[in-house]
Structure formats: C-alpha cells, structure tokens
Write an enzyme that holds these catalytic residues in place. Structure first.
Site, short mmCIF file in Angstrom:
data_model
loop_
_atom_site.label_atom_id
_atom_site.label_comp_id
_atom_site.label_asym_id
_atom_site.label_seq_id
_atom_site.Cartn_x
_atom_site.Cartn_y
_atom_site.Cartn_z
N HIS A 40 2.49 1.21 3.79
CA HIS A 40 2.89 0.95 2.41
C HIS A 40 4.38 1.14 2.16
O HIS A 40 4.85 0.97 1.03
CB HIS A 40 2.09 1.85 1.45
CG HIS A 40 0.66 1.45 1.33
ND1 HIS A 40 -0.31 1.98 2.15
CD2 HIS A 40 0.04 0.58 0.51
CE1 HIS A 40 -1.48 1.45 1.82
NE2 HIS A 40 -1.30 0.59 0.84
N GLU A 76 2.41 -2.85 -1.74
CA GLU A 76 1.06 -3.31 -1.43
C GLU A 76 1.20 -4.69 -0.80
O GLU A 76 1.51 -5.67 -1.48
CB GLU A 76 0.20 -3.40 -2.70
CG GLU A 76 -0.18 -2.07 -3.28
CD GLU A 76 -1.17 -1.30 -2.43
OE1 GLU A 76 -1.61 -1.80 -1.36
OE2 GLU A 76 -1.50 -0.18 -2.81
N HIS A 112 -9.04 0.90 1.24
CA HIS A 112 -8.85 0.35 2.58
C HIS A 112 -10.02 0.75 3.48
O HIS A 112 -10.36 1.92 3.54
CB HIS A 112 -7.57 0.90 3.20
CG HIS A 112 -6.38 0.75 2.33
ND1 HIS A 112 -5.98 1.73 1.45
CD2 HIS A 112 -5.52 -0.27 2.17
CE1 HIS A 112 -4.91 1.31 0.80
NE2 HIS A 112 -4.61 0.10 1.21
N GLU A 167 -15.07 7.75 -5.28
CA GLU A 167 -14.18 7.79 -6.44
C GLU A 167 -14.92 7.96 -7.76
O GLU A 167 -14.49 8.70 -8.63
CB GLU A 167 -13.32 6.53 -6.51
CG GLU A 167 -12.29 6.45 -5.42
CD GLU A 167 -11.32 5.29 -5.59
OE1 GLU A 167 -11.30 4.65 -6.67
OE2 GLU A 167 -10.57 5.03 -4.63
N GLU A 223 -1.27 -6.80 1.21
CA GLU A 223 -2.68 -6.68 1.59
C GLU A 223 -3.39 -8.01 1.74
O GLU A 223 -3.11 -8.97 1.01
CB GLU A 223 -3.41 -5.83 0.54
CG GLU A 223 -2.88 -4.42 0.50
CD GLU A 223 -3.61 -3.51 -0.46
OE1 GLU A 223 -3.66 -2.30 -0.17
OE2 GLU A 223 -4.11 -3.99 -1.50
N TRP A 239 -1.19 -4.86 -8.53
CA TRP A 239 -2.08 -5.82 -7.89
C TRP A 239 -3.20 -6.31 -8.81
O TRP A 239 -3.85 -7.30 -8.53
CB TRP A 239 -2.70 -5.23 -6.63
CG TRP A 239 -3.51 -3.99 -6.86
CD1 TRP A 239 -4.85 -3.93 -7.16
CD2 TRP A 239 -3.06 -2.64 -6.84
NE1 TRP A 239 -5.25 -2.62 -7.33
CE2 TRP A 239 -4.16 -1.80 -7.13
CE3 TRP A 239 -1.83 -2.04 -6.59
CZ2 TRP A 239 -4.07 -0.41 -7.20
CZ3 TRP A 239 -1.74 -0.66 -6.64
CH2 TRP A 239 -2.84 0.14 -6.94
N TYR A 253 -1.56 -10.74 -0.90
CA TYR A 253 -0.44 -10.56 -1.83
C TYR A 253 0.55 -9.54 -1.30
O TYR A 253 0.27 -8.81 -0.35
CB TYR A 253 -0.93 -10.15 -3.22
CG TYR A 253 -1.85 -8.96 -3.23
CD1 TYR A 253 -1.36 -7.66 -3.14
CD2 TYR A 253 -3.22 -9.13 -3.31
CE1 TYR A 253 -2.21 -6.58 -3.14
CE2 TYR A 253 -4.08 -8.05 -3.31
CZ TYR A 253 -3.56 -6.78 -3.23
OH TYR A 253 -4.40 -5.70 -3.22
N CYS A 299 -10.61 0.34 -5.56
CA CYS A 299 -9.88 -0.38 -4.53
C CYS A 299 -9.53 0.60 -3.42
O CYS A 299 -9.51 1.81 -3.64
CB CYS A 299 -8.63 -1.06 -5.08
SG CYS A 299 -7.54 0.03 -5.97
N HIS A 335 -2.10 -5.43 5.72
CA HIS A 335 -3.27 -4.65 6.16
C HIS A 335 -4.50 -5.03 5.32
O HIS A 335 -4.39 -5.59 4.24
CB HIS A 335 -2.99 -3.15 6.07
CG HIS A 335 -2.62 -2.69 4.70
ND1 HIS A 335 -1.33 -2.74 4.20
CD2 HIS A 335 -3.36 -2.14 3.71
CE1 HIS A 335 -1.30 -2.27 2.98
NE2 HIS A 335 -2.52 -1.90 2.64
#
Length: 189
Positions: A33, A122, A77, A95, A124, A167, A111, A75, A40
């Site tokens: 990042h 970001e 990874h 979360e 991604e 994002w 993006y 959101c 990624h």
C-alpha cells in the site's frame, strides 16, 4: 484478546496480481500500500437487509488506512491462496460479528486510489460480492466505529459530506448491476 488486523498489518502477506488477476507473487500488506502501490488481490462486500437497505460501516479511528470514513459493508484482502469468497465471508464475521445469509459474486474491478490523508495507495484487483444479512451486526471496535443501513437516497445525502473511502464510489458503481439484481429494481440501487 486477538490483535486487530491493522496491528499486524506489516506481518500479513497479500497476493500480488497482474492486470488479469493472475497471481505473480506476494508482498507484506503495508508495503503493498506504499506509493506507488502494488497491484494486489482484494474484495469488497455489499450486504442488504430485507428492506433493501445497504449496510455501511464507518472504519475505526485506529485503522492505519482511511480511518473514520464510511465505506461498503466490508472490504479486505485474501491471504495468499485463500479464495476471495472465503476471505470475504471470514472478514465480514471478524469485522461485523455476523455472517452473510446469502453471498454471491458481483464481478471484479481494478483501480488505483491514493489516500491523501495517510499517503497510502489502494491499487487493487477487487473481487465484488453482494448478499443479504438477516442479523444485527455486532462490530469489532478495533475494526468498525459505526454501522448504518441506508437507502439509496440516504446514501446520496451521506456522500455529499465527502466522508467516504476513496475506493467506495468505484466499487459501488462496479457492483451496481449485481446489487440491482439482488435487491430488485424498486430498491433503487
């Protein structure tokens, strides 16, 4: 008490991908990042209640990236080799303390969004998921400061304040066809 994922950000490995989403390696989360950012794999989840309202989360103030702003339901990874669908379900539970009642693929989007506040980027290849939630969220305070179920009109009013992740507009627009299919035309998504 388990550490938040942000407390371990520099210890978590991410899957680096090419423009077609093919795995090309791994990198530590924080380094992926840092400007200019390394492409990624990521995921974004959009969950709705029975009334067709979208569940938003306001990111915890202690997050290393984009703290205190509103964003989509969840959101994150996948770990290297972890299927994005499983990662999306895992992180939603971690979360928000609730598993999706239904979750389906809603496309992908790539993006490159810098976060002016943190200086992080970001970049991604994002797998999108849409689904339903039929329980009240019980958010982890290390991850989520607040939640809200919103209609499209309420979301438009909130977005005027500008307090959303960089994002969010991109993933929302990319997921809209699947969101409309899931919620029906009358919901307005």
């Amino acid at each position: 008490m388990p550490q938040s994922t942000d407390a371990m950000a520099d210890q978590v490995m991410l899957e680096l991908v090419d423009e077609d989403g093919r795995t090309v390696g791994t990198a530590e989360k924080l380094s992926a990042h840092q400007a200019p950012g390394r492409l990624h794999r990521a995921f974004s989840v959009f969950l709705f209640d029975a009334a067709g309202r979208l569940l938003l989360q306001r990111r915890a103030l202690g997050k290393y990236h984009s703290p205190g702003v509103w964003s989509n339901t969840c959101c994150g990874h996948p770990y290297p080799g972890e299927p994005p669908f499983l990662a999306a379900t895992r992180r939603t539970v971690e979360e928000l303390g609730v598993a999706p009642a239904l979750l389906r693929e809603a496309g992908t989007v790539t993006y490159h969004h810098p976060d002016p506040q943190s200086g992080l980027v970001e970049r991604e290849y994002n797998h999108l998921f849409a689904g339903l939630v039929d329980r009240t969220p019980r958010p982890s305070p290390e991850e989520v400061a607040d939640t809200a179920f919103v209609t499209p009109e309420e979301l438009a009013g909130m977005r005027d304040s500008g307090a959303f992740s960089a994002w969010f507009p991109t993933v929302l627009d990319a997921a809209r066809p699947a969101l409309r299919h899931l919620t029906g035309a009358s919901a307005g998504w």
